[in-house]
Write a protein that holds these residues in place. Sequence first.
Motif, mmCIF file in Angstrom:
data_model
loop_
_atom_site.group_PDB
_atom_site.id
_atom_site.type_symbol
_atom_site.label_atom_id
_atom_site.label_comp_id
_atom_site.label_asym_id
_atom_site.label_seq_id
_atom_site.Cartn_x
_atom_site.Cartn_y
_atom_site.Cartn_z
ATOM 1 N N ASP A 28 -8.365 -1.867 3.626
ATOM 2 C CA ASP A 28 -8.762 -1.556 2.252
ATOM 3 C C ASP A 28 -10.140 -2.158 1.981
ATOM 4 O O ASP A 28 -10.269 -3.387 1.929
ATOM 5 C CB ASP A 28 -7.722 -2.140 1.277
ATOM 6 C CG ASP A 28 -7.699 -1.377 -0.038
ATOM 7 O OD1 ASP A 28 -8.650 -0.616 -0.298
ATOM 8 O OD2 ASP A 28 -6.725 -1.556 -0.798
ATOM 9 N N SER B 80 -0.482 0.492 0.618
ATOM 10 C CA SER B 80 0.713 -0.366 0.483
ATOM 11 C C SER B 80 1.962 0.393 0.895
ATOM 12 O O SER B 80 2.896 -0.179 1.470
ATOM 13 C CB SER B 80 0.896 -0.837 -0.956
ATOM 14 O OG SER B 80 -0.287 -1.311 -1.475
ATOM 15 N N PRO C 88 3.452 -10.498 0.181
ATOM 16 C CA PRO C 88 3.047 -9.255 0.831
ATOM 17 C C PRO C 88 2.207 -9.471 2.100
ATOM 18 O O PRO C 88 2.381 -8.750 3.080
ATOM 19 C CB PRO C 88 2.210 -8.541 -0.240
ATOM 20 C CG PRO C 88 2.740 -9.067 -1.527
ATOM 21 C CD PRO C 88 3.157 -10.481 -1.262
ATOM 22 N N THR C 89 1.348 -10.497 2.089
ATOM 23 C CA THR C 89 0.535 -10.773 3.281
ATOM 24 C C THR C 89 1.444 -11.105 4.460
ATOM 25 O O THR C 89 1.269 -10.583 5.562
ATOM 26 C CB THR C 89 -0.434 -11.940 3.014
ATOM 27 O OG1 THR C 89 -1.314 -11.565 1.959
ATOM 28 C CG2 THR C 89 -1.253 -12.268 4.250
ATOM 29 N N ARG D 297 -0.265 -12.726 -3.655
ATOM 30 C CA ARG D 297 -0.502 -11.969 -2.424
ATOM 31 C C ARG D 297 0.181 -12.601 -1.221
ATOM 32 O O ARG D 297 0.214 -12.008 -0.142
ATOM 33 C CB ARG D 297 -2.010 -11.882 -2.149
ATOM 34 C CG ARG D 297 -2.766 -11.059 -3.189
ATOM 35 C CD ARG D 297 -4.269 -11.180 -2.972
ATOM 36 N NE ARG D 297 -4.695 -12.575 -3.104
ATOM 37 C CZ ARG D 297 -5.933 -13.000 -2.836
ATOM 38 N NH1 ARG D 297 -6.851 -12.164 -2.421
ATOM 39 N NH2 ARG D 297 -6.242 -14.265 -2.994
ATOM 40 N N ILE E 8 5.223 -2.036 2.330
ATOM 41 C CA ILE E 8 5.495 -3.171 1.453
ATOM 42 C C ILE E 8 5.751 -2.716 0.029
ATOM 43 O O ILE E 8 6.044 -3.511 -0.847
ATOM 44 C CB ILE E 8 4.351 -4.214 1.454
ATOM 45 C CG1 ILE E 8 3.020 -3.578 1.131
ATOM 46 C CG2 ILE E 8 4.300 -4.951 2.771
ATOM 47 C CD1 ILE E 8 1.899 -4.597 0.933
ATOM 48 N N SER E 9 5.633 -1.417 -0.226
ATOM 49 C CA SER E 9 5.845 -0.906 -1.571
ATOM 50 C C SER E 9 6.510 0.459 -1.438
ATOM 51 O O SER E 9 5.868 1.431 -1.063
ATOM 52 C CB SER E 9 4.481 -0.827 -2.269
ATOM 53 O OG SER E 9 4.542 -0.008 -3.382
ATOM 54 N N ALA F 276 -5.906 -6.331 3.434
ATOM 55 C CA ALA F 276 -5.965 -5.971 2.018
ATOM 56 C C ALA F 276 -7.391 -6.010 1.477
ATOM 57 O O ALA F 276 -8.309 -6.563 2.093
ATOM 58 C CB ALA F 276 -5.081 -6.907 1.219
ATOM 59 N N THR G 66 3.110 -7.930 5.743
ATOM 60 C CA THR G 66 2.263 -7.029 6.527
ATOM 61 C C THR G 66 1.950 -7.611 7.901
ATOM 62 O O THR G 66 1.547 -6.887 8.796
ATOM 63 C CB THR G 66 0.918 -6.721 5.834
ATOM 64 O OG1 THR G 66 0.245 -7.950 5.574
ATOM 65 C CG2 THR G 66 1.113 -5.966 4.544
ATOM 66 N N LEU H 278 -1.860 -4.359 7.656
ATOM 67 C CA LEU H 278 -2.785 -4.037 6.569
ATOM 68 C C LEU H 278 -3.760 -5.191 6.361
ATOM 69 O O LEU H 278 -3.361 -6.346 6.332
ATOM 70 C CB LEU H 278 -1.972 -3.828 5.283
ATOM 71 C CG LEU H 278 -2.728 -3.788 3.956
ATOM 72 C CD1 LEU H 278 -3.491 -2.487 3.797
ATOM 73 C CD2 LEU H 278 -1.757 -3.940 2.789
ATOM 74 N N THR I 163 -5.347 2.244 -2.781
ATOM 75 C CA THR I 163 -4.637 1.007 -2.427
ATOM 76 C C THR I 163 -3.129 1.239 -2.455
ATOM 77 O O THR I 163 -2.387 0.739 -1.605
ATOM 78 C CB THR I 163 -5.038 -0.126 -3.399
ATOM 79 O OG1 THR I 163 -6.437 -0.360 -3.274
ATOM 80 C CG2 THR I 163 -4.298 -1.411 -3.093
ATOM 81 N N THR I 164 -2.688 2.021 -3.435
ATOM 82 C CA THR I 164 -1.265 2.358 -3.530
ATOM 83 C C THR I 164 -0.792 3.061 -2.254
ATOM 84 O O THR I 164 0.285 2.761 -1.724
ATOM 85 C CB THR I 164 -1.021 3.257 -4.754
ATOM 86 O OG1 THR I 164 -1.575 2.610 -5.896
ATOM 87 C CG2 THR I 164 0.443 3.512 -4.970
#
Lengths: 230, 226
Positions: B163, B49, A132-133, A129, B54-55, B87, A136, B85, B45-46
């Motif tokens: 989330d 993201s 990605p953290t 993670r 990020i996705s 998470a 973001t 975000l 969640t998808t």
Amino acid sequence: MDFFLGGLTRGLGLLVNLDPEVYGIAWLSLRVSLSAVILAALAAVPLGLVIGQKEFVGKRFLVVLFNTLLALPTVVVGLVVYGLLSYHGPLGGLGLLYTPGAMVVAQAVLAFPLITALVIAAVITLDNRVGPTALTLGATPLQAAWAVLKEARFAVLAALAAGFGRVITEVGAAIMVGGNIRHYTRTFTTAIALETSKGEFAQGMALGFFLLVVALAVNLASHQLQARWK
Amino acid sequence: MSQALFSLRGVVKRFEQREALNLERLDLEAGVITVVEGPNGAGKTTLLSLLALISPPDRGRLFFDGHELPRSGSQLTAWRRQITLVAQQAYLFETSVDKNVAYGLRLRGMDRATREERVAQALEQVGLAGFGPRRARRLSGGEMQRVALARALVLRPRALLLDEPFANLDPASAQVFERVLGELPGQGCAVVLVSHALEQAHRLAQRVVYLREGRLVPEDGHRPGA
Ligand SMILES: Nc1ncnc2c1ncn2[C@@H]1O[C@H](COP(=O)(O)OP(=O)(O)OP(=O)(O)O)[C@@H](O)[C@H]1O
Ligand SMILES: [Mg+2]
């Protein structure tokens, strides 16, 4: 037993008497091996980071390859680097053979797969993670990679320490490309090999003891760095 | 209706050939709290993201503030800096609470004094005043979640994606979250909240979106095409 005790006391004697030749050997060993680790790390750390983080075809093969390269005998690396740097070799023009520079190159080649393999392992086992953290929170991909490296800092420093341990203790490559020239390319290990072949076991032991002290100092310094880098 | 902050058109996201998300059309407005609901594996969640950039989607178009976004590339960072975000299980960096919360501000090149002020303010907002020097990863689950919220709030994003923010929270902390989130629409922030804590979510929600098997279920309760 005399042999060990004598070596130990002579080692201590070398340390406290500031024997200039021995300090010269220590200083060269330290310089060559640290330079080699830095040189290797410049390539190995980013490479290990990329291989560890990215998913791509052939990733497993690369991991296996780097793990296999760990088994490379130092004399083989010495031979290859010798071939490259020798007068008629492709890099012969650099005039590096039998200089400390040649030893740095050979030891960097030795340390490279080890550091890469350990950085890959550090990144793979790190929480996925982290990247990605960072993203973001507004990191560029490069800043996110730096965040990953920072989170894995203990394992990465351990990888560098392992690389240093590998190169400062090796003798095969240093002797082949350095030539064990007195006051110039004589390191701890090449000196020990020489003393031993002359039957000067106590002197060899003394140097071995000194080598351990130097390695201890380097590891303590890197440990200090870990403790402070929070 | 004002112009949407996020617009998704024909967006598809697959994992190993399986469609995790397939949204023909979804618009999310600024100044609105949208709650996304749906069973486990519905693609919530998808979706977050994807909105957090990020996705990247496999297909379709994504607009932010009227601009079509590229799927990847270095220009995305500038867009990403307007969105953040929190998470499902937020990761805190192995350092102090202060440094965690300040991370995004440092990336944006904010000077130290302003940074410290904003960090202290954000920690206070989530009821963690004085937690700054503590090691983030040694905190309790609920405290960590509040640090993660502070780390997002401090950025004053145009879109805040959350989330399951209420999982792990005791009633008092959940109330703090509710109050803090409730203030955001007034500041023009778009809040997208995924939650199974329906009571809290519905109190906050100005709009509810249902997802099932990666698709939107129309708000009148009919399945698409049914
Ligand atoms: N990285 C991934 N690789 C493969 N499949 C994935 C991945 N991420 C999600 N999926 C799949 O996509 C689908 C949607 O997952 P997602 O995490 O978005 O669900 P969710 O709505 O958030 O569920 P929950 O309520 O349990 O959090 C699931 O079937 C999941 O298995
Ligand atoms: Mg989820």
